[in-house]
Design an enzyme around this catalytic site. Structure first.
Site, PDB file in Angstrom:
ATOM      1  N   SER A 259       0.901  -1.070   0.033  1.00 37.13           N
ATOM      2  CA  SER A 259       0.058  -0.088   0.026  1.00 37.13           C
ATOM      3  C   SER A 259       0.869   1.203  -0.019  1.00 37.13           C
ATOM      4  CB  SER A 259      -0.980  -0.031   1.312  1.00 37.13           C
ATOM      5  OG  SER A 259      -1.662   1.110   1.328  1.00 37.13           O
ATOM      6  N   CYS A 260       0.278   2.483  -0.446  1.00 34.24           N
ATOM      7  CA  CYS A 260       1.132   3.539  -0.739  1.00 34.24           C
ATOM      8  C   CYS A 260       1.317   4.453   0.764  1.00 34.24           C
ATOM      9  CB  CYS A 260       0.529   4.349  -1.571  1.00 34.24           C
ATOM     10  SG  CYS A 260      -1.157   4.745  -1.586  1.00 34.24           S
ATOM     11  N   VAL A 261       0.256   4.167   1.709  1.00 39.32           N
ATOM     12  CA  VAL A 261       0.299   5.089   2.923  1.00 39.32           C
ATOM     13  C   VAL A 261       1.210   4.539   3.839  1.00 39.32           C
ATOM     14  CG1 VAL A 261      -2.124   5.942   2.568  1.00 39.32           C
ATOM     15  CG2 VAL A 261      -1.845   3.918   3.657  1.00 39.32           C
TER      16      VAL A 261
ATOM     17  N   PRO B 216       2.676   6.512  -5.314  1.00 38.09           N
ATOM     18  CA  PRO B 216       2.520   5.754  -4.044  1.00 38.09           C
ATOM     19  C   PRO B 216       2.942   6.280  -2.735  1.00 38.09           C
ATOM     20  CG  PRO B 216       4.248   4.961  -5.491  1.00 38.09           C
ATOM     21  CD  PRO B 216       3.910   6.308  -6.330  1.00 38.09           C
TER      22      PRO B 216
END
Lengths: 102, 421
Positions: A100-102, B297
């Site tokens: 995931s990017c967060v 991202p």
């Protein structure tokens, strides 16, 4: 590390994801799926090939994107790969667990 | 005279207008900023409004006050970009040509994307808090709420400020405790991710805080719809979570003009495909993208826009001078996390390095601590409001590097990345 799945020995990480997508075969997919308790149909394979193609292009994978693929709705994706469908399908498709990017 | 056009006067667009106005020769370049609103909101403050920590009015100032004299500010809605013609069309029929375009059009919550959310219950028993209206409506509801099941849920894994819903949960715990009604409130945190956050060390730390505060995390829950009549969240695999009061982080999407211009990515979320290091649009060499408008991202957060602004300023100058775009954004994000009771924690990370414990910004000295709850962190978060209006927006230098530093961090044993569902 290495793991023997059926009669094939492959390189996997500590969560069982293939570290080299090139080692993947449809037969291997059947065996990983069986270990998770289900049988693969042609529909499963359509999704698995879609995931592998997107991964090869470097496209990040999300559940929403698969729902927009025209292959399956999000609901069908959950029916095909119960639980966390993106995690489960990525493992069977022989690609890394989506980050995931967060 | 050449034209540099910036779409969006939020945090990212305003910073770019200030930085480039200083950096470019005013005789050679005319800068124009277009935004549909006159008001600039201090978005980190939205979180404090529902709990009456901040008055809503203090969060709003005129956008014009932060656009330098000499930059043209156009208040208008953009209909579409025609990148092949180097033109932007406005909904009032005007067209603006450009030599270089910066897309800084942000992202907004779209409750209508989740069936049942944007209906009867909306702003009655279901709220967002990432908009000014939502934060104010939720403040009014919380003021008279008598308790029950409070459910905070994330509709998607990509949304504006991934930390804020965790902070909301912590502040809610603190708020109800101070009102002497914590025992009448069940707080649940429902997420499509596998845990409270995505990176392993931060997830472990934040999960511990959730447990300590009696907040239940429901992971791997991807909401299909809200059953309005029964007041239940229903997932795609038909699990249910009942609620009395719902606090939603709706699906977030980039601006409609991105879709109208056919410049979005395959997720259909209207984020512009952007080079993760140079910030150039993937498909157009004279278009650059910054902040929440990108598909990068990393987090959608003001700190990311700030670090990107430093890099993008360099690359715009390189582009104008015909040089290689060698300034490289590393995905740096830096977020305070309010944890309630006058304390906060802090995380600092980038594309490759997860949030780690340590001190910030000075190694050993801090004064802020990473992945630790302290009063100094809370004071840092409060002080940031002044920094935002007076230094950040106007493009003045801050004592924080745009590249993430490993100084002061405790890397420990490397662990695998966590993941979404």
């Amino acid at each position: 590390m290495q793991q023997t799945i059926g009669i094939t020995t492959v390189d996997v990480n500590d969560e069982g994801y293939l570290t080299d997508p090139g080692q993947w075969t449809p037969e291997l997919a059947h065996q990983i799926a069986q270990a998770q308790g289900f049988e693969l149909t042609d529909k499963h394979f359509e999704v698995l090939h879609y995931l592998r193609d997107r991964y090869a292009e470097g496209t990040p994978l999300t559940i929403r994107r698969i729902g927009k693929s025209g292959l399956v709705t999000i609901k069908e994706f959950y029916d095909l790969f119960p639980g966390g469908p993106l995690k489960v399908s990525s493992k069977i498709a022989g690609i890394p667990k989506p980050a995931s990017c967060v | 005279m050449k034209n540099l056009l910036i779409l969006g006067a939020g945090t990212a667009g305003t910073m770019m207008a200030n930085k480039l106005f200083k950096a470019l020769d005013a005789d050679a370049w005319a800068i124009t900023v277009v935004d549909k609103d006159e008001d600039h909101y201090y978005q980190p403050g939205f979180l404090f409004v529902p709990f009456q920590i901040y008055d809503a009015e203090r969060l709003v100032r005129p956008k014009r006050d932060f656009i330098p004299d000499g930059v043209t500010f156009v208040v208008a809605e953009v209909e579409e970009i025609e990148p092949e013609a180097n033109t932007v069309r406005l909904t009032d029929g005007r067209a603006l040509g450009y030599d270089l375009l910066i897309v800084a059009t942000g992202t907004t919550p779209r409750p209508e994307e989740t069936p049942g959310l944007d209906g009867e219950l909306w702003y009655r028993d279901a709220f967002d808090f990432y908009t000014f209206e939502g934060a104010c409506a939720l403040r009014d509801r919380l003021a008279t709420w008598e308790g029950g099941r409070l459910v905070i849920f994330l509709a998607e894994s990509i949304f504006k400020c991934p930390i804020a819903p965790l902070e909301f949960a912590f502040l809610a715990d603190s708020f109800f405790e101070e009102r002497g009604m914590r025992d009448r409130v069940e707080i649940s945190y429902v997420t499509p991710l596998s845990g409270a956050f995505t990176k392993p060390k931060a997830t472990e730390f934040l999960s511990g805080l959730m447990a300590e505060k009696g907040i239940t995390v429901v992971p791997d829950f991807y909401v299909e719809r809200v059953d309005e009549e029964r007041k239940v969240l229903v997932s795609y695999d038909e699990r249910e979570v009942p609620f009395d009061l719902l606090v939603a982080v709706p699906v977030n999407m980039g601006a409609d003009l991105v879709e109208a211009s056919d410049m979005g990515d395959a997720d259909d979320l209207n984020y512009v495909p952007t080079d993760k290091h140079t910030l150039q649009a993937r498909d157009y060499e004279n278009v650059f993208v910054i902040g929440d408008a990108t598909n990068l991202p990393t987090s959608k957060a003001g700190s990311v826009a700030h670090f990107e602004a430093e890099i993008l300023t360099e690359n715009v100058l390189h582009y104008i001078h015909g040089e290689p775009l060698d300034a490289a954004f590393d995905g740096h994000a830096n977020c305070f996390i309010e944890t309630g009771h006058g304390k906060a924690t802090l995380i600092d990370f980038n594309y490759d390095t997860e949030p780690l414990p340590g001190k910030f910004p000075l190694p050993l000295l801090g004064p802020m601590s990473l992945l630790k709850e302290t009063r100094a962190n809370h004071m840092g978060k409060l002080a940031f409001e002044w920094v935002y209006w007076h230094l950040l927006l106007t493009g003045k230098p801050l004592p924080v590097s745009s590249h993430m530093s490993m100084l002061g961090k405790d890397a420990g044993t490397p662990e695998p990345e966590a993941e979404p569902a």
